[in-house]
Write a protein that holds these residues in place. Structure first.
Motif, mmCIF file in Angstrom:
data_model
loop_
_atom_site.group_PDB
_atom_site.id
_atom_site.type_symbol
_atom_site.label_atom_id
_atom_site.label_comp_id
_atom_site.label_asym_id
_atom_site.label_seq_id
_atom_site.Cartn_x
_atom_site.Cartn_y
_atom_site.Cartn_z
ATOM 1 N N LEU A 74 0.820 -1.204 0.000
ATOM 2 C CA LEU A 74 0.000 0.000 0.000
ATOM 3 C C LEU A 74 0.862 1.266 0.000
ATOM 4 O O LEU A 74 0.571 2.222 -0.699
ATOM 5 N N ASP A 75 1.956 1.233 0.785
ATOM 6 C CA ASP A 75 2.868 2.382 0.826
ATOM 7 C C ASP A 75 3.348 2.700 -0.574
ATOM 8 O O ASP A 75 3.364 3.840 -1.021
ATOM 9 N N SER B 154 -5.622 2.936 -2.641
ATOM 10 C CA SER B 154 -4.944 3.033 -1.346
ATOM 11 C C SER B 154 -5.937 3.324 -0.229
ATOM 12 O O SER B 154 -5.684 3.033 0.926
ATOM 13 N N ASP C 144 -5.025 -2.253 4.800
ATOM 14 C CA ASP C 144 -3.612 -1.956 5.036
ATOM 15 C C ASP C 144 -3.000 -3.062 5.886
ATOM 16 O O ASP C 144 -3.046 -3.031 7.109
ATOM 17 N N LYS D 296 0.046 -3.775 6.300
ATOM 18 C CA LYS D 296 1.280 -3.382 6.976
ATOM 19 C C LYS D 296 1.049 -3.136 8.473
ATOM 20 O O LYS D 296 1.946 -3.280 9.287
ATOM 21 N N ARG D 297 -0.175 -2.754 8.805
ATOM 22 C CA ARG D 297 -0.512 -2.510 10.200
ATOM 23 C C ARG D 297 -0.277 -3.723 11.087
ATOM 24 O O ARG D 297 -0.190 -3.609 12.289
#
Ligand code: ADP
Ligand code: MG
Lengths: 282, 429
Positions: free
Chosen positions: B329-330, B375, B380, B382-383
């Motif tokens: 996502l980043d 996005s 997300d 990554k969280r």
């Protein structure tokens, strides 16, 4: 209205493909009234809309137009399904379960308490003749055995109304004979049975009333006796009559201006013969 | 009501067992972990532990996630294809409950796999640690960071570049960090340590290390001690803090400067960190596994959501794409930002000399919009990265767990609503 088991009003179903281009008119303006406590036969050739009708009643399909009621409630009402049993056209069952497990699963979905469930499962498995096979996974079942367990699952909730889509398809004559007996048993218990079939012999023996569908259109509906009786023909069934006596009776009829259409031995159905033969053997 | 969910869930669970999918996932996980625990590792005795943790969270868990996606993305489509769904939908059960039951079932499957594999993993990690020399058991800590309250330079800075303050050695300048809230939980058994990340330069004979004067003292009484430590160029180093220094006011000051005039250090406020050290590795690991479990749950919800509308192969593909994109996502955000900036350039100086291409500009802005939406919509993932905490030996803050929980609940709730709407509209031919 409330004492009707099934009622449909202008029920219509058009199948459309994904792009909404091609469409099939599967059921047109069906008006049906099925009384409580009767065995109702939905007849018609393949593709005449029998399965479509049953699925519409169960809410698996949504009607293009029209409405339907089950036991007095709109068929979209979830609650009413607890009083309905359903046997699909083919036995769509989980093959990784055994007979007991699958009945237990469906019983739980109906929310039947454990003790009652246990009792019913044993009785149903016994009634449909699968007792010796109750621990075998369904993947090892023959088509006929699957049909029987399918019938058993349709009754796990002790339904008031049972919808059977081609209940005898894939069964041997003994199996279909037994299933017909089971259906008559339901009737005795005051249940309503709606069965669809394209095998006419099935229907004739057990149904009170029938409807005939063709290309999605209702052609005839009425009681079996009424529809089949030939009002201008009379039949005697007699035992212990000598050849001379037969001649005498025939002459008497001729004297009275009647015409004799046929004289002979009534033939029983092949089904009866088959069942009798097999039963004598065992 | 809840018994119906449990019925469908346990049925789903049983299917996964009978079809040997659970066996495969757990077997594969054990195999990978077994291989990792015996292959030779590179340098450092704690390398083995680090590798075992990394492989568990980044290989075993990811493999299981893919397995769970395959399972949960295809379950409903297969039931619809095999028409076994008739048997469920002809019962007095709402379609929402069918979906919720499926989700619960695969969540149970995930939890089962995760609990077994993570248990084996931590048992192996703990067993290996007991065989290591004492110093290497550092990694099995769970440290709580004490936030820096003030950073300043005494004397003069040599120069400042890119936010880094450079200090010349020999007391021309001294870097000072204040920590005002060090002793959080009196009575509990833990020690303190400071971690130094300062950057090092030298104009003299530079052989990779320089002597640094480090003083740790109580901020009020000034009581403390000075040590000279050798600072390495690219390696942080730790210093134990004597608990007596902290006293009742919980405030300490740490000062650092290079001993020699020819040496320089570059510092920022975050370059000295103070941790209270606890022996809570197992509970920290449990938190990490719980956060990972939340990720499993979200993945299941997304895969089941797709399965209310899509066919099995299409749903596998789309679920895997969401899974993948959720991890980058980043990157997607950066990319849409890049396009945006490129657009700006296009309109300013270069646009004059370059032929303006309407189509390209249009495409750019369309791409940018799509990526922006992506996005926002995509989960997300990554969280849910909790491995870094374990590797750095940092205690996962309760806040992080709570935020993950909240995010998961919110996202899953929205997915459930969408699933329910999609599934209610479906017909079963
Ligand atoms: N999913 C479907 N898509 C398109 N047409 C269908 C579908 N299912 C059934 N039909 C058509 O609807 C008609 C009625 O089918 P059906 O109700 O299954 O008949 P029956 O059960 O009497 O054999 C047939 O012409 C059949 O081709
Ligand atoms: Mg049919």
């Amino acid at each position: 209205m409330d004492n009707l088991a099934v009622r449909t009003e202008g029920l219509t179903k058009i199948y459309r493909d994904f792009w909404r281009r091609k469409s099939t008119l599967a059921l047109t303006n069906l008006n049906l009234s099925i009384e409580r406590g009767e065995i109702f036969g939905l007849l018609g050739p393949n593709g005449s809309g029998k399965t479509t009708t049953v699925k519409l009643l169960l809410g698996l399909l949504f009607p293009t137009s029209g409405k339907s009621w089950l036991l007095g409630y709109p068929s979209s009402d979830l609650k009413i399904k607890s009083k309905i049993g359903f046997l699909p056209e083919e036995s769509y069952l989980y093959k990784f379960l055994n007979a007991e497990e699958i009945l237990d699963f469906y019983g739980k979905l109906f929310g039947i308490p454990r003790k009652e469930r246990r009792g019913r499962i044993d009785k149903l498995i016994y009634d449909v003749g699968l007792w010796p096979h109750r621990k075998r996974p369904l993947s090892q079942y023959s088509k006929g055995m699957l049909r029987r367990i399918g019938l058993a699952q349709s009754m796990i909730n002790n339904p008031e109304l049972i919808l059977l889509d081609e209940p005898t398809s894939g069964l041997d004559p003994i199996g279909s004979y037994e299933i017909k007996n089971l259906i008559l048993e339901f009737k005795k218990q005051g249940k309503t049975v709606v069965l669809s079939s394209h095998l006419l012999a099935d229907v004739q023996n057990i149904c009170n009333r029938i409807a005939i569908l063709s290309k999605g259109i209702l052609q005839v509906t009425g009681s079996v006796q009424e529809l089949l009786s030939q009002k201008d023909v009379i039949q005697f069934l007699v035992r212990n009559l000598s050849l001379n006596d037969i001649q005498a009776v025939e002459n008497l009829i001729k004297n009275k201006n009647g015409s004799v259409l046929s004289i002979g031995h009534p033939s029983s159905t092949l089904e009866e013969l088959f069942v009798k033969t097999i039963q004598n053997q065992s | 009501m809840f018994t119906i969910l449990l019925t469908i869930a346990s049925h789903t669970f049983r299917e996964a067992i009978r079809k040997k999918i659970l066996h495969v996932l757990i077997g594969l996980g054990i195999l990978i972990m077994a291989v990792v625990s015996i292959v030779p590792t590179a340098d450092g005795p704690d390398a083995r532990i680090k590798i075992m943790l990394v492989v568990f969270f980044q290989v075993v868990v990811v493999l299981c996630m893919v397995g769970i996606i395959l399972l949960s993305a295809t379950s409903l489509p297969h039931e619809i294809e095999d028409r076994t769904i008739y048997g469920i939908l002809s019962k007095p059960i709402s379609r929402l409950k069918v979906i919720a039951g499926k989700i619960l079932g695969f969540t149970l499957v995930s939890a089962f796999v995760l609990v077994i594999l993570s248990f084996l993993n931590i048992v192996a990690v703990l067993r290996i640690t007991t065989q290591l020399p004492g110093k290497c058991q550092d990694i099995l800590k769970a440290r709580n960071e004490c936030k820096v309250s003030e950073f300043s330079i005494q004397g003069k800075a040599h120069h400042i570049s890119e936010g880094i303050v450079w200090i010349e050695g020999g007391r021309t300048g001294i870097a000072v960090w204040n920590f005002s809230d060090v002793y959080k939980k009196p009575g509990s058994k833990f020690s303190l340590e400071a971690e130094f990340h300062v950057k090092i330069e030298s104009s003299g004979d530079f052989i990779n290390t320089i002597p640094l004067a480090v003083r740790i003292e109580n901020a009020v009484s000034g009581q403390g001690k000075t040590e000279v430590l050798s600072g390495k160029a690219d390696e942080p180093f730790n210093v134990k803090i004597d608990p007596d220094i902290v006293q009742d006011n919980s405030a300490i000051t740490i000062t650092v400067f290079p001993v020699h005039r020819t040496d320089y250090i570059g510092v920022t406020p975050g370059d000295v960190r103070v941790f209270s050290v606890q022996k809570g590795f197992v509970s920290n690991y449990t938190k990490a596994v719980f956060i990972t479990f939340l990720k499993f749950f979200l993945i299941v919800v997304i895969a089941v959501m797709g399965s209310t509308y899509l066919s099995a192969p299409v749903n596998i593909l789309s679920s895997l794409i969401v899974f993948l994109c959720g991890h980058v996502l980043d990157f997607i955000k950066d990319f849409s930002f890049l396009i945006q900036n490129h657009d700006l350039h296009g309109h300013s100086s270069q646009a004059v000399s370059r032929e303006p291409n309407i189509f390209l500009i249009y495409l750019d802005s369309a791409m940018e919009k799509v990526l922006e939406w992506f996005s926002v919509i995509l989960p997300d993932f990554k969280r849910y990265d909790s491995l870094q905490f374990l590797l750095k030996g940092i205690n996962i803050p309760l806040e992080t767990v709570e935020i993950s929980l909240g995010y998961t609940a919110l996202y899953a709730g929205i997915c459930l609503i969408i699933s329910s709407i999609l599934f209610k509209k479906r017909e079963f031919f």
